[in-house]
Design a protein around this motif. Structure first.
Motif, PDB file in Angstrom:
ATOM      1  N   THR A  13      32.807 -31.429  -5.093  1.00 44.22           N
ATOM      2  CA  THR A  13      31.729 -32.171  -5.639  1.00 44.22           C
ATOM      3  C   THR A  13      30.416 -31.699  -5.043  1.00 44.22           C
ATOM      4  O   THR A  13      29.424 -31.244  -5.475  1.00 44.22           O
ATOM      5  CB  THR A  13      31.775 -33.656  -5.492  1.00 44.22           C
ATOM      6  N   VAL A  14      30.695 -31.404  -3.518  1.00 44.66           N
ATOM      7  CA  VAL A  14      29.436 -31.213  -2.609  1.00 44.66           C
ATOM      8  C   VAL A  14      29.001 -29.573  -3.076  1.00 44.66           C
ATOM      9  O   VAL A  14      27.883 -29.541  -3.503  1.00 44.66           O
ATOM     10  CB  VAL A  14      29.784 -31.242  -1.252  1.00 44.66           C
ATOM     11  N   CYS A  16      29.741 -27.957  -5.814  1.00 40.97           N
ATOM     12  CA  CYS A  16      28.965 -28.071  -7.399  1.00 40.97           C
ATOM     13  C   CYS A  16      27.713 -28.509  -7.200  1.00 40.97           C
ATOM     14  O   CYS A  16      26.899 -28.097  -8.055  1.00 40.97           O
ATOM     15  CB  CYS A  16      29.995 -28.578  -8.047  1.00 40.97           C
ATOM     16  N   GLY A  17      27.588 -29.724  -6.629  1.00 42.94           N
ATOM     17  CA  GLY A  17      26.057 -30.440  -6.573  1.00 42.94           C
ATOM     18  C   GLY A  17      25.156 -29.388  -6.047  1.00 42.94           C
ATOM     19  O   GLY A  17      24.214 -29.242  -6.762  1.00 42.94           O
ATOM     20  N   ILE A  18      25.595 -28.664  -4.991  1.00 48.22           N
ATOM     21  CA  ILE A  18      24.612 -27.916  -4.551  1.00 48.22           C
ATOM     22  C   ILE A  18      24.300 -26.429  -5.510  1.00 48.22           C
ATOM     23  O   ILE A  18      23.044 -26.214  -5.375  1.00 48.22           O
ATOM     24  CB  ILE A  18      24.959 -27.229  -3.067  1.00 48.22           C
ATOM     25  N   VAL A  19      25.429 -26.195  -6.144  1.00 45.49           N
ATOM     26  CA  VAL A  19      24.985 -25.003  -7.108  1.00 45.49           C
ATOM     27  C   VAL A  19      24.137 -25.544  -7.873  1.00 45.49           C
ATOM     28  O   VAL A  19      22.909 -24.680  -8.379  1.00 45.49           O
ATOM     29  CB  VAL A  19      26.418 -24.583  -7.722  1.00 45.49           C
ATOM     30  N   CYS A  20      24.422 -26.805  -8.564  1.00 43.45           N
ATOM     31  CA  CYS A  20      23.563 -27.357  -9.681  1.00 43.45           C
ATOM     32  C   CYS A  20      21.899 -27.154  -9.318  1.00 43.45           C
ATOM     33  O   CYS A  20      20.990 -27.017 -10.037  1.00 43.45           O
ATOM     34  CB  CYS A  20      23.969 -28.523 -10.410  1.00 43.45           C
ATOM     35  N   VAL A  21      21.949 -28.138  -7.897  1.00 44.08           N
ATOM     36  CA  VAL A  21      20.578 -28.535  -7.660  1.00 44.08           C
ATOM     37  C   VAL A  21      19.773 -27.026  -7.202  1.00 44.08           C
ATOM     38  O   VAL A  21      18.432 -27.055  -7.438  1.00 44.08           O
ATOM     39  CB  VAL A  21      20.542 -29.418  -6.391  1.00 44.08           C
ATOM     40  N   THR A  23      20.307 -24.034  -8.520  1.00 45.14           N
ATOM     41  CA  THR A  23      19.771 -23.406  -9.717  1.00 45.14           C
ATOM     42  C   THR A  23      18.660 -24.003 -10.586  1.00 45.14           C
ATOM     43  O   THR A  23      17.748 -23.424 -10.754  1.00 45.14           O
ATOM     44  CB  THR A  23      21.264 -23.604 -10.604  1.00 45.14           C
ATOM     45  N   ALA A  24      18.813 -25.404 -10.484  1.00 46.99           N
ATOM     46  CA  ALA A  24      17.695 -26.223 -11.131  1.00 46.99           C
ATOM     47  C   ALA A  24      16.247 -25.767 -10.316  1.00 46.99           C
ATOM     48  O   ALA A  24      15.054 -25.501 -11.093  1.00 46.99           O
ATOM     49  CB  ALA A  24      17.867 -27.781 -11.119  1.00 46.99           C
TER      50      ALA A  24
END
Lengths: 45, 469
Positions: A13-14, A16-21, A23-24
């Motif tokens: 989760t950490v 994936c969360g960092i990848v998303c944030v 990228t955003a």
């Protein structure tokens, strides 16, 4: 077993969360810079 | 219970999206600008719009809901296959993009019309519509369900409000408006939903989750056999490849889009894994809660008011960024693959017709979501018509950039396969098997059969049309 799942879920989760944030934020920065300066080539880089 | 704060943030969000959408439509007077953003979209826009289109109500609410009922197998059955579909779409994207530039293609049907004939283009247009209609209706129904739960609106007025906003900026600013609003919506949803997952991972802790949920939650296979699991992954992966709403985005890119697509695929998969994490955490902190409402409930009950309200705005972003893309794709397909085949409309005529079509389809979808919700389940079958009928013909064409069969083969094979799928559904899906795989085989056999039959009878056109002439 419970500890293993806890570590796996936290790590996944950490990451994936960092990848998303990130990228955003990258997408936000690149195009807003282009919008503000009116220079589309910035966003293409 | 409707929170005035949520309503306030929602109104602000709506004003921001509509203003950005309308502003981006300034000076738009060419069909190419309306349908493929003048092939000028830069990297951050393509990443955001590919991912934002992919992440609809399904990727967010259904994924977390599924995770809350079946556990981490949702990563294998949802997050990974959807990522594979977007990555494969991106892989073919470079070939397709090159064709788009060379022959001024706006749709996959356009490209097929160039290499084969108008009948092939017409068939792909019809099949595209059969696929898009259910997806649009399902998204609008999701708009109605979500808005009416969280805002002081009934289901009917919620569908009308959401639908009218999407139609407004889609009809005025076309793909330009859709892509630029997708950018804003992507940033909001990618920050908020994964941000919530990170926040709760550290505050609630996964050790609490592991201790409180049933051990079956951690069965990777979800009780499926390996064959069943693989076919499920292939089913989702194949059904979403090169669908009309991605094709429009690939054509909109200002340079070969595959690397941008891979970033989108990677971040989309990461996003869906965060949704799975949220589904599991929701099981722990909201006892008794399960299903699609788990994320909205967490946003309202767990987060401080203003942050929760921004989270709810992100959910609106999720659904609207998917609906606008589908609406735009449907309107462009009707004009390019169906209307333009009869007569030879000029640029202004195509632009005007696409705007009118956007409004008409939007109105029909709004009406359908309100008046015929029971039909939506039936329409969802249309989703399975796209891949087995169209991809067997178009993927070899896109990769080789030339005609692979005689012009007679694709229309007959696609029509035959569509009939096969209809009969398969009408007979109650024999063996409980989805028609996707058998339909691929039927299409392949029909294509090869008609190809050789027409060649043998001297009907085949041996001249090859290549992209660079």
């Amino acid at each position: 077993m419970a500890l293993m799942w806890s570590v796996i879920l936290t790590a996944v989760t950490v990451v994936c969360g960092i990848v998303c944030v990130s990228t955003a934020l990258g997408v936000l920065y690149l195009y807003s810079a282009a919008l503000i300066t009116g220079d589309q080539t910035i966003a293409a880089e | 219970m409707v929170d005035p704060l949520i309503t306030g943030v929602f109104v602000l969000y709506l004003v921001a999206v509509v203003s950005l959408g309308l502003y981006s439509g300034k000076g738009l007077d060419k069909f190419e600008d309306f349908s493929v953003m003048g092939r000028s979209a830069v990297a951050p826009l393509i990443i955001a719009t590919l991912s934002g289109t992919f992440i609809g109500a399904g990727a967010t609410l259904s994924t977390s809901g599924t995770a809350s009922t079946v556990g981490i197998t949702a990563i294998i059955t949802l997050a990974i296959p959807w990522g594979i579909a977007l990555a494969l779409t991106s892989y073919f994207g470079d070939y397709l993009w090159e064709i788009g530039v060379e022959i001024d293609a706006h749709t996959l049907g356009d490209a097929a019309g160039h290499f084969y004939n108008k009948s092939t283009q017409f068939m792909i247009g019809i099949l595209g519509m059969i696929m898009l209609t259910p997806v649009l209706a399902a998204q609008l129904a999701a708009v109605g369900n979500l808005f009416s739960t969280l805002l002081p609106l009934t289901y009917t007025s919620a569908v009308i409000l959401g639908g009218v906003v999407v139609v407004l900026y889609s009809a005025i600013a076309g793909m330009r408006g859709v892509i630029i609003t997708d950018w804003l919506q992507f940033v909001i949803l990618m920050l908020v939903i994964p941000g919530l997952a990170l926040y709760l991972t550290f505050t609630v802790g996964m050790d609490t989750v592991v201790q409180s949920v049933d051990s079956s939650t951690f069965d990777w296979s979800g009780g499926r056999t390996p064959f069943n699991l693989l076919s499920f992954i292939a089913l989702i992966g194949l059904a979403e490849i090169l669908t009309p709403y991605y094709v429009g985005r690939l054509f909109s890119s200002d340079s070969p889009p595959s690397k941008r697509g891979y970033v989108a695929a990677f971040s989309t998969t990461a996003y869906m894994i965060c949704a799975v994490g949220l589904g599991l955490i929701g099981l722990t902190i909201l006892p008794g809660a399960a299903g699609e409402n788990i994320i909205p409930q967490m946003l309202i009950q767990v987060l401080p008011g203003p942050i929760g309200a921004i989270g709810i705005a992100a959910l609106f972003a999720v659904i609207m960024s998917a609906s606008d893309s589908i609406l735009n794709a449907a309107a462009v397909i009707i004009v390019r693959d169906l209307y333009s085949l009869f007569g030879n409309p000029d640029d202004i005529d195509q632009l005007r017709m696409t705007r009118i079509t956007t409004v008409v389809i939007g109105a029909l979808a709004i009406g359908g979501a309100i008046l015929l919700p029971s039909v939506l389940g039936l329409l969802e079958l249309g989703y399975y018509y796209w891949a087995p009928t169209v991809l067997v013909v178009t993927i070899p064409m896109v990769v080789t950039q030339r005609r692979n069969f005689t012009p007679y083969a694709p229309p007959i094979a696609m029509l035959g396969t569509a009939l096969f799928i209809t009969v398969w559904f009408a007979t109650g899906t024999p063996y409980g098997l989805n028609p996707l795989f058998p339909a691929f085989v039927v299409n392949g056999l029909l294509l090869v059969g008609v190809h050789f039959a027409s060649k043998a009878t001297g009907l085949g056109d041996s001249s090859e049309k290549k992209v660079k002439m």
